[in-house]
Design a protein around this motif. Structure first.
Motif, PDB file in Angstrom:
ATOM      1  N   ASN A 183      68.189  89.616  70.083  1.00 27.60           N
ATOM      2  CA  ASN A 183      68.259  88.701  68.947  1.00 27.60           C
ATOM      3  C   ASN A 183      69.471  87.775  68.987  1.00 27.60           C
ATOM      4  OD1 ASN A 183      65.969  89.644  67.359  1.00 27.60           O
ATOM      5  ND2 ASN A 183      67.133  91.523  67.097  1.00 27.60           N
ATOM      6  N   GLY A 184      70.579  88.232  69.556  1.00 34.80           N
ATOM      7  CA  GLY A 184      71.831  87.492  69.486  1.00 34.80           C
ATOM      8  C   GLY A 184      71.990  86.442  70.573  1.00 34.80           C
ATOM      9  N   ARG A 185      73.201  86.347  71.098  1.00 35.33           N
ATOM     10  CA  ARG A 185      73.518  85.349  72.120  1.00 35.33           C
ATOM     11  C   ARG A 185      73.656  86.050  73.466  1.00 35.33           C
ATOM     12  NH1 ARG A 185      77.634  80.975  69.955  1.00 35.33           N
ATOM     13  NH2 ARG A 185      79.001  81.951  71.462  1.00 35.33           N
ATOM     14  N   ALA A 186      73.027  85.481  74.500  1.00 40.26           N
ATOM     15  CA  ALA A 186      73.072  86.063  75.838  1.00 40.26           C
ATOM     16  C   ALA A 186      73.521  85.002  76.829  1.00 40.26           C
ATOM     17  CB  ALA A 186      71.707  86.614  76.226  1.00 40.26           C
ATOM     18  N   LEU A 187      74.603  85.290  77.564  1.00 46.72           N
ATOM     19  CA  LEU A 187      75.163  84.345  78.516  1.00 46.72           C
ATOM     20  C   LEU A 187      75.238  85.018  79.884  1.00 46.72           C
ATOM     21  CD1 LEU A 187      76.700  84.047  75.558  1.00 46.72           C
ATOM     22  CD2 LEU A 187      77.902  82.227  76.750  1.00 46.72           C
ATOM     23  N   ALA A 188      74.347  84.646  80.791  1.00 47.08           N
ATOM     24  CA  ALA A 188      74.327  85.191  82.138  1.00 47.08           C
ATOM     25  C   ALA A 188      74.960  84.196  83.113  1.00 47.08           C
ATOM     26  CB  ALA A 188      72.892  85.511  82.557  1.00 47.08           C
ATOM     27  N   GLY A 189      75.349  84.695  84.295  1.00 44.22           N
ATOM     28  CA  GLY A 189      75.985  83.820  85.280  1.00 44.22           C
ATOM     29  C   GLY A 189      77.247  83.181  84.738  1.00 44.22           C
ATOM     30  N   ALA A 190      78.020  83.948  83.951  1.00 43.11           N
ATOM     31  CA  ALA A 190      79.177  83.382  83.241  1.00 43.11           C
ATOM     32  C   ALA A 190      80.242  82.819  84.169  1.00 43.11           C
ATOM     33  CB  ALA A 190      79.790  84.450  82.329  1.00 43.11           C
ATOM     34  N   SER A 191      80.306  83.320  85.401  1.00 40.10           N
ATOM     35  CA  SER A 191      81.299  82.812  86.345  1.00 40.10           C
ATOM     36  C   SER A 191      80.748  81.676  87.205  1.00 40.10           C
ATOM     37  CB  SER A 191      81.793  83.957  87.239  1.00 40.10           C
ATOM     38  OG  SER A 191      80.727  84.491  88.008  1.00 40.10           O
ATOM     39  N   GLY A 192      79.535  81.199  86.863  1.00 40.06           N
ATOM     40  CA  GLY A 192      78.962  80.064  87.590  1.00 40.06           C
ATOM     41  C   GLY A 192      77.779  80.394  88.468  1.00 40.06           C
ATOM     42  N   ASN A 193      77.255  81.620  88.391  1.00 45.37           N
ATOM     43  CA  ASN A 193      76.119  82.028  89.215  1.00 45.37           C
ATOM     44  C   ASN A 193      74.824  81.453  88.640  1.00 45.37           C
ATOM     45  OD1 ASN A 193      74.173  83.255  90.755  1.00 45.37           O
ATOM     46  ND2 ASN A 193      74.640  85.346  90.101  1.00 45.37           N
ATOM     47  N   ALA A 194      74.347  80.365  89.220  1.00 45.19           N
ATOM     48  CA  ALA A 194      73.160  79.674  88.694  1.00 45.19           C
ATOM     49  C   ALA A 194      71.871  80.428  88.969  1.00 45.19           C
ATOM     50  CB  ALA A 194      73.077  78.263  89.287  1.00 45.19           C
ATOM     51  N   SER A 195      71.894  81.443  89.835  1.00 44.88           N
ATOM     52  CA  SER A 195      70.686  82.216  90.129  1.00 44.88           C
ATOM     53  C   SER A 195      70.524  83.413  89.194  1.00 44.88           C
ATOM     54  CB  SER A 195      70.707  82.706  91.583  1.00 44.88           C
ATOM     55  OG  SER A 195      71.792  83.602  91.800  1.00 44.88           O
ATOM     56  N   ALA A 196      71.488  83.635  88.303  1.00 39.54           N
ATOM     57  CA  ALA A 196      71.389  84.740  87.349  1.00 39.54           C
ATOM     58  C   ALA A 196      70.235  84.495  86.378  1.00 39.54           C
ATOM     59  CB  ALA A 196      72.705  84.888  86.590  1.00 39.54           C
ATOM     60  N   ARG A 197      69.734  85.579  85.790  1.00 39.88           N
ATOM     61  CA  ARG A 197      68.619  85.466  84.848  1.00 39.88           C
ATOM     62  C   ARG A 197      68.861  86.362  83.638  1.00 39.88           C
ATOM     63  NH1 ARG A 197      62.839  84.710  88.013  1.00 39.88           N
ATOM     64  NH2 ARG A 197      63.583  83.208  89.569  1.00 39.88           N
ATOM     65  N   ILE A 198      68.086  86.108  82.600  1.00 44.51           N
ATOM     66  CA  ILE A 198      68.109  86.936  81.395  1.00 44.51           C
ATOM     67  C   ILE A 198      66.699  87.483  81.194  1.00 44.51           C
ATOM     68  CG2 ILE A 198      68.489  86.991  78.899  1.00 44.51           C
ATOM     69  CD1 ILE A 198      70.331  84.533  79.288  1.00 44.51           C
ATOM     70  N   PHE A 199      66.581  88.807  81.071  1.00 46.19           N
ATOM     71  CA  PHE A 199      65.302  89.457  80.853  1.00 46.19           C
ATOM     72  C   PHE A 199      65.359  90.241  79.551  1.00 46.19           C
ATOM     73  CE2 PHE A 199      66.058  89.194  85.412  1.00 46.19           C
ATOM     74  CZ  PHE A 199      64.855  88.743  85.936  1.00 46.19           C
ATOM     75  N   ALA A 200      64.270  90.259  78.805  1.00 39.83           N
ATOM     76  CA  ALA A 200      64.185  91.087  77.602  1.00 39.83           C
ATOM     77  C   ALA A 200      62.741  91.480  77.363  1.00 39.83           C
ATOM     78  CB  ALA A 200      64.741  90.361  76.383  1.00 39.83           C
ATOM     79  N   LEU A 201      62.542  92.706  76.859  1.00 40.99           N
ATOM     80  CA  LEU A 201      61.188  93.149  76.524  1.00 40.99           C
ATOM     81  C   LEU A 201      60.680  92.446  75.271  1.00 40.99           C
ATOM     82  CD1 LEU A 201      61.268  96.991  77.249  1.00 40.99           C
ATOM     83  CD2 LEU A 201      60.371  95.144  78.671  1.00 40.99           C
ATOM     84  N   SER A 202      61.626  92.048  74.410  1.00 35.93           N
ATOM     85  CA  SER A 202      61.275  91.303  73.201  1.00 35.93           C
ATOM     86  C   SER A 202      62.335  90.237  72.999  1.00 35.93           C
ATOM     87  CB  SER A 202      61.217  92.240  71.993  1.00 35.93           C
ATOM     88  OG  SER A 202      60.914  91.527  70.811  1.00 35.93           O
ATOM     89  N   MET A 203      61.952  88.981  73.206  1.00 35.26           N
ATOM     90  CA  MET A 203      62.929  87.884  73.249  1.00 35.26           C
ATOM     91  C   MET A 203      62.897  87.059  71.962  1.00 35.26           C
ATOM     92  SD  MET A 203      65.143  86.582  75.590  1.00 35.26           S
ATOM     93  CE  MET A 203      64.560  86.706  77.283  1.00 35.26           C
ATOM     94  N   GLN A 204      64.034  87.020  71.278  1.00 27.56           N
ATOM     95  CA  GLN A 204      64.167  86.201  70.073  1.00 27.56           C
ATOM     96  C   GLN A 204      65.640  85.807  69.905  1.00 27.56           C
ATOM     97  OE1 GLN A 204      61.408  85.418  68.362  1.00 27.56           O
ATOM     98  NE2 GLN A 204      62.332  84.237  66.719  1.00 27.56           N
ATOM     99  N   PRO A 205      66.256  85.215  70.925  1.00 22.63           N
ATOM    100  CA  PRO A 205      67.703  84.974  70.898  1.00 22.63           C
ATOM    101  C   PRO A 205      68.105  83.787  70.034  1.00 22.63           C
ATOM    102  CG  PRO A 205      66.787  84.076  72.900  1.00 22.63           C
ATOM    103  CD  PRO A 205      65.654  84.758  72.186  1.00 22.63           C
ATOM    104  N   GLU A 206      69.377  83.797  69.625  1.00 28.80           N
ATOM    105  CA  GLU A 206      69.954  82.652  68.916  1.00 28.80           C
ATOM    106  C   GLU A 206      70.399  81.594  69.916  1.00 28.80           C
ATOM    107  OE1 GLU A 206      72.063  85.002  65.238  1.00 28.80           O
ATOM    108  OE2 GLU A 206      73.037  85.055  67.190  1.00 28.80           O
ATOM    109  N   LEU A 207      70.878  82.051  71.072  1.00 35.16           N
ATOM    110  CA  LEU A 207      71.386  81.151  72.108  1.00 35.16           C
ATOM    111  C   LEU A 207      71.293  81.860  73.441  1.00 35.16           C
ATOM    112  CD1 LEU A 207      74.635  79.048  72.165  1.00 35.16           C
ATOM    113  CD2 LEU A 207      74.333  80.835  73.881  1.00 35.16           C
ATOM    114  N   VAL A 208      70.963  81.113  74.494  1.00 39.67           N
ATOM    115  CA  VAL A 208      71.015  81.647  75.852  1.00 39.67           C
ATOM    116  C   VAL A 208      71.789  80.660  76.723  1.00 39.67           C
ATOM    117  CG1 VAL A 208      68.874  82.976  75.679  1.00 39.67           C
ATOM    118  CG2 VAL A 208      68.801  80.612  76.500  1.00 39.67           C
ATOM    119  N   SER A 209      72.377  81.177  77.779  1.00 33.65           N
ATOM    120  CA  SER A 209      73.129  80.326  78.703  1.00 33.65           C
ATOM    121  C   SER A 209      73.026  80.908  80.099  1.00 33.65           C
ATOM    122  CB  SER A 209      74.599  80.238  78.280  1.00 33.65           C
ATOM    123  OG  SER A 209      75.377  79.608  79.298  1.00 33.65           O
TER     124      SER A 209
END
Length: 255
Positions: free
Chosen positions: A188-214
């Motif tokens: 539900n909240g904020r999810a930030l993957a690849g925070a150090s610059g890894n553009a191949s990172a991904r975000i997975f969730a069984l139930s997706m309803q985020p406020e923000l993704v990066s």
């Protein structure tokens, strides 16, 4: 005043601090102000006091000289707290230091293999010395963080590798990883993957309803709601070029 043998006046320990990268393409404060206002949608607490590293490596050739005092004030206006500058030209250093900022050389990761290659390295450093991709994967796996309890509003969790959460991530919570993020529950909240610059990172969730993704610093917010075709469903988020891509885990249909 008596001194307790069990308490020190100060103690220094290694700690991980998460900072966002503010990548500047111009020194024009008016243009930056307009871009930040559009990015945040005018939400005053969009960045919530996040630390920021100013990256000037992409400044347009021939642009006007940086006004560091104004730039710092502008970022603070949007609740970003500049702490360092990356890719600074030699003629910038004196002015940057005068503003109380540090110079981020960006050499830490580049120098790590050389440090690991020194005679008689510690056993934990040996895998990092190997240049092959499997060693990189092994190092990332070693830094994986697993969270089994709900992530509450106002809570922030960070992993140097992948981050695995098996409980719900509530609204107002923030989860950050240099690698990928896996939520085997509701995000539900904020999810930030690849925070150090890894553009191949991904975000997975069984139930997706985020406020923000990066992904690698590219943000997408969902003030009007997450796309209905993927909301509350198994979903993955990746970075395609310079845009956030939303894809069902179970089908090739994109948002």
């Amino acid at each position: 005043m008596s001194k307790s043998p069990f308490h020190k006046p100060i103690e220094i320990k290694i700690s991980t601090v998460v900072a966002v990268s503010a990548i500047l393409y111009t020194s024009d404060g008016i243009a930056m102000d307009a871009a930040l206002n559009e990015m945040t949608g005018g939400v005053p607490d969009f960045f919530e006091g996040d630390l920021a590293v100013i990256d000037v490596g992409s400044l347009a050739p021939g642009c006007e000289r940086m006004d560091w005092a104004s730039t710092i004030a502008l970022l603070k206006k949007y609740r970003l707290n500049p702490v360092a500058v990356r890719n600074a030209a030699p003629d910038m250093v004196e002015e940057i230091l005068a503003q109380g900022l540090s110079i981020d050389t960006g050499k830490r990761d580049e120098e790590a293999p050389a440090a690991a290659a020194e005679p008689a390295p510690a056993p934990v450093q040996t895998p990092a010395a190997a240049p092959a991709p499997p060693a990189t994967a092994a190092a990332a796996a070693a830094d994986t963080v697993i969270i089994d309890t709900p992530v509450r509003a106002g809570q922030r969790i960070y992993s140097r590798g992948d981050l695995i959460v098996t409980a719900v991530v509530n609204n107002g919570a923030e989860i950050i990883a240099d690698g990928s993020i896996h939520v085997y529950n509701t995000l539900n909240g904020r999810a930030l993957a690849g925070a150090s610059g890894n553009a191949s990172a991904r975000i997975f969730a069984l139930s997706m309803q985020p406020e923000l993704v990066s992904i690698a610093g590219v943000y997408s917010t969902f003030e009007e709601g997450f796309p209905a075709e993927h909301a509350r469903k198994p979903t993955q988020i990746s970075l395609v070029g310079d845009r956030i891509d939303i894809l069902s885990v179970n089908s090739p249909t994109r948002a």
